[in-house]
Design a protein around this motif. Structure first.
Motif, short mmCIF file in Angstrom:
data_model
loop_
_atom_site.label_atom_id
_atom_site.label_comp_id
_atom_site.label_asym_id
_atom_site.label_seq_id
_atom_site.Cartn_x
_atom_site.Cartn_y
_atom_site.Cartn_z
N THR A 154 0.71 -0.86 0.69
CA THR A 154 -0.12 -0.62 0.04
C THR A 154 1.00 1.35 0.19
O THR A 154 1.61 1.23 0.84
N SER A 155 0.94 1.68 -0.86
CA SER A 155 2.12 2.92 -0.86
C SER A 155 1.02 5.04 -0.68
O SER A 155 -0.50 4.35 -1.09
N VAL A 156 1.85 5.90 0.45
CA VAL A 156 1.19 6.55 0.64
C VAL A 156 1.86 7.80 0.23
O VAL A 156 3.39 7.86 0.68
N ALA A 157 1.28 8.87 -0.24
CA ALA A 157 1.69 10.19 -0.76
C ALA A 157 2.02 11.22 0.52
O ALA A 157 0.83 11.37 0.83
N VAL A 158 3.00 11.50 0.95
CA VAL A 158 2.56 12.13 2.47
C VAL A 158 2.92 13.31 2.26
O VAL A 158 4.21 13.48 1.17
N VAL A 159 2.67 14.72 2.66
CA VAL A 159 2.88 15.91 2.59
C VAL A 159 3.06 16.93 3.75
O VAL A 159 1.98 16.26 5.27
N ASP A 160 4.25 17.06 4.16
CA ASP A 160 4.49 17.25 5.05
C ASP A 160 3.82 16.78 6.74
O ASP A 160 3.16 16.91 8.01
N GLY A 161 4.17 15.30 6.70
CA GLY A 161 3.69 14.22 7.60
C GLY A 161 2.11 13.63 7.41
O GLY A 161 1.49 12.83 8.30
N ARG A 162 1.15 14.72 6.83
CA ARG A 162 0.33 13.81 6.40
C ARG A 162 0.33 12.99 5.71
O ARG A 162 -0.19 13.72 4.30
N PRO A 163 -1.17 12.29 5.65
CA PRO A 163 -1.16 11.16 4.40
C PRO A 163 -2.68 11.71 3.33
O PRO A 163 -3.14 12.08 4.02
N ALA A 164 -1.28 12.21 2.13
CA ALA A 164 -2.65 12.84 1.06
C ALA A 164 -3.35 12.33 -0.40
O ALA A 164 -3.94 13.03 -0.54
N ALA A 165 -1.85 11.53 -0.11
CA ALA A 165 -3.39 9.89 -1.00
C ALA A 165 -2.51 8.82 -1.12
O ALA A 165 -1.76 8.77 -0.65
N PHE A 166 -3.03 7.73 -1.20
CA PHE A 166 -3.25 6.15 -1.15
C PHE A 166 -3.51 5.65 -2.46
O PHE A 166 -4.55 5.82 -2.73
N SER A 167 -2.79 4.27 -2.45
CA SER A 167 -3.38 3.17 -2.90
C SER A 167 -3.84 2.09 -2.70
O SER A 167 -2.31 1.70 -1.82
N VAL A 168 -4.18 2.05 -1.89
CA VAL A 168 -4.19 0.81 -0.70
C VAL A 168 -4.91 -1.06 -1.98
O VAL A 168 -5.38 -1.09 -2.87
N ALA A 169 -3.69 -1.43 -1.38
CA ALA A 169 -2.67 -2.77 -1.52
C ALA A 169 -3.83 -3.95 -1.02
O ALA A 169 -3.68 -4.27 0.03
N TYR A 170 -4.33 -4.82 -1.99
CA TYR A 170 -4.92 -6.56 -1.42
C TYR A 170 -4.25 -7.22 -2.35
O TYR A 170 -3.91 -7.25 -3.25
N THR A 171 -3.71 -8.33 -1.27
CA THR A 171 -3.03 -9.32 -2.14
C THR A 171 -3.70 -10.89 -1.51
O THR A 171 -4.24 -10.69 -0.55
N ASP A 172 -3.66 -12.21 -2.30
CA ASP A 172 -4.53 -13.62 -1.96
C ASP A 172 -4.28 -13.74 -1.46
O ASP A 172 -4.26 -15.50 -1.26
N GLY A 173 -2.19 -14.09 -0.91
CA GLY A 173 -1.31 -15.04 -0.73
C GLY A 173 -0.71 -16.26 -1.53
O GLY A 173 0.17 -16.78 -1.98
N GLY A 174 -1.14 -15.49 -2.83
CA GLY A 174 -0.91 -16.54 -4.71
C GLY A 174 -0.13 -15.25 -5.14
O GLY A 174 1.19 -14.68 -4.70
N THR A 175 -0.76 -14.62 -6.47
CA THR A 175 0.09 -14.15 -7.02
C THR A 175 -1.20 -13.32 -7.59
O THR A 175 -0.67 -11.87 -8.89
N ARG A 176 -1.95 -12.97 -7.21
CA ARG A 176 -3.12 -12.25 -7.25
C ARG A 176 -3.29 -10.74 -6.58
O ARG A 176 -3.36 -10.58 -5.46
N TYR A 177 -3.46 -9.26 -7.15
CA TYR A 177 -3.10 -8.61 -5.83
C TYR A 177 -4.54 -7.37 -7.15
O TYR A 177 -4.61 -7.85 -8.42
N ALA A 178 -4.81 -6.77 -6.39
CA ALA A 178 -5.96 -5.93 -6.51
C ALA A 178 -5.75 -4.31 -5.42
O ALA A 178 -5.28 -4.09 -4.58
N THR A 179 -5.85 -3.60 -6.61
CA THR A 179 -6.42 -2.12 -5.70
C THR A 179 -6.96 -2.34 -4.74
O THR A 179 -8.81 -1.77 -6.09
N ALA A 180 -7.99 -1.78 -3.34
CA ALA A 180 -8.98 -2.02 -3.25
C ALA A 180 -9.47 -0.41 -3.76
O ALA A 180 -10.61 0.00 -3.24
N MET A 181 -8.62 0.46 -3.33
CA MET A 181 -8.72 2.11 -3.28
C MET A 181 -8.41 2.72 -3.42
O MET A 181 -6.31 2.66 -2.49
#
Length: 309
Positions: A216-243
């Protein structure tokens, strides 16, 4: 043959496995594991009256339903029932029995307006329309080949912006909750949602077994999360962006794209080969971003609604 519908038993592994397997067969664009099935059931907010129903034919699980009351909406009386039947077990009455059971239960909880997602296929749409549902908004499922497809090159964050991961907020997730609540409030939806219960969010969202904080990647501005891409994974080879989203005051600066690109690159480096995401068909900006990454539409769902009673 005997068809029955009952509640999923969270302490029975075969129930969770059967539910998850059925969902993956019917909806292969969404991640599901037995652990995520049980977590969703056992950590749902009590006011949601969340339920997972199983349709069995002679002991074999062939259909599922997830039902809930929209307790986080400012408008009372709304609920949802999402029903999926194994593609090789359709036309046996499982969907009809699941829907009837769901409607009876939700009506008893005061639900007067019922929403359901339906795959945009003639047979599925006809099923909903024969039962009095009318079509509303729609959404795309999108897929990206992480193994072979090219990704845009990594980008350096602009001045004043730092890229971090969700794991960096493990000790204090509250800033992530605040960002999530703001992004969800602005997401296109038939049901308005207001996140106000931090403790419930911790249990339902932050501790979800599919959530991968390291990706899950977070863009931080002045110490505050300003944007994010939330990652889900299934323990195998599949990845999904939850938000993926950006706080209102930081929009228009490309921070969501920056975060998502960072997450996708790290997911590929970690060995994930397929990436999935979803967009409302009217969400032009995010659709354009996902096409820029190389995602392609692989299916469409239509949101149906009908009045109960």
């Amino acid at each position: 043959m005997t068809m029955t519908v009952r509640d999923l038993r969270p302490d029975v592994r075969a129930d969770a496995e059967g539910f998850s397997d059925t969902r993956r067969l019917a909806l292969p664009y969404m991640l599901s594991t037995p652990e995520s099935v049980v977590h969703t059931l056992t950590h749902a907010h009590p006011d949601a009256h969340f339920g997972q129903l199983i349709a069995e034919e002679d002991g074999e699980i062939i259909g599922t339903a997830q039902i809930s009351v929209a307790h986080a909406s400012p408008e009372p009386g709304q609920g949802s029932a999402n029903i999926y039947v194994r593609p090789d077990r359709t036309r046996r009455g499982a969907g009809s029995l699941l829907l009837r059971t769901a409607e009876e239960r939700l009506a008893g909880l005061g639900v007067t307006k019922l929403f359901a997602w339906v795959l945009d296929e003639p047979e599925n749409r006809a099923f909903a329309e024969r039962r009095g549902f009318r079509a509303s908004r729609s959404a795309y499922f999108l897929r990206l080949d992480l193994a072979a497809g090219p990704l845009p090159p990594r980008q350096d964050p602009p001045a004043g912006v730092e890229l971090r991961t969700g794991a960096d907020f493990a000790d204090d997730p509250r800033p992530m909750f605040d960002l999530d609540a703001e992004v969800v409030a602005d997401e296109p939806s038939d049901i308005d949602v207001e996140f106000t219960d931090y403790e419930a969010w911790l249990e339902e969202t932050w501790k979800h077994p599919l959530l991968n904080l390291d990706l899950t990647s977070v863009a931080v501005v002045d110490g505050r999360p300003a944007a994010f891409s939330v990652a889900y994974t299934d323990g195998g080879t599949r990845y999904a962006t939850a938000m993926t989203g950006t706080a209102r005051e930081f929009r228009g600066r490309g921070l969501a794209k920056l975060a998502k690109n960072d997450s996708l690159h790290r997911a590929r480096a970690a060995g994930y080969t397929e990436a999935f995401t979803g967009n409302d068909t009217g969400n032009g900006p995010m659709i354009a971003i996902n096409k820029w990454f190389g995602y392609e539409v692989c299916a469409t769902e239509v949101r149906y609604v009908r009045e109960l009673g």
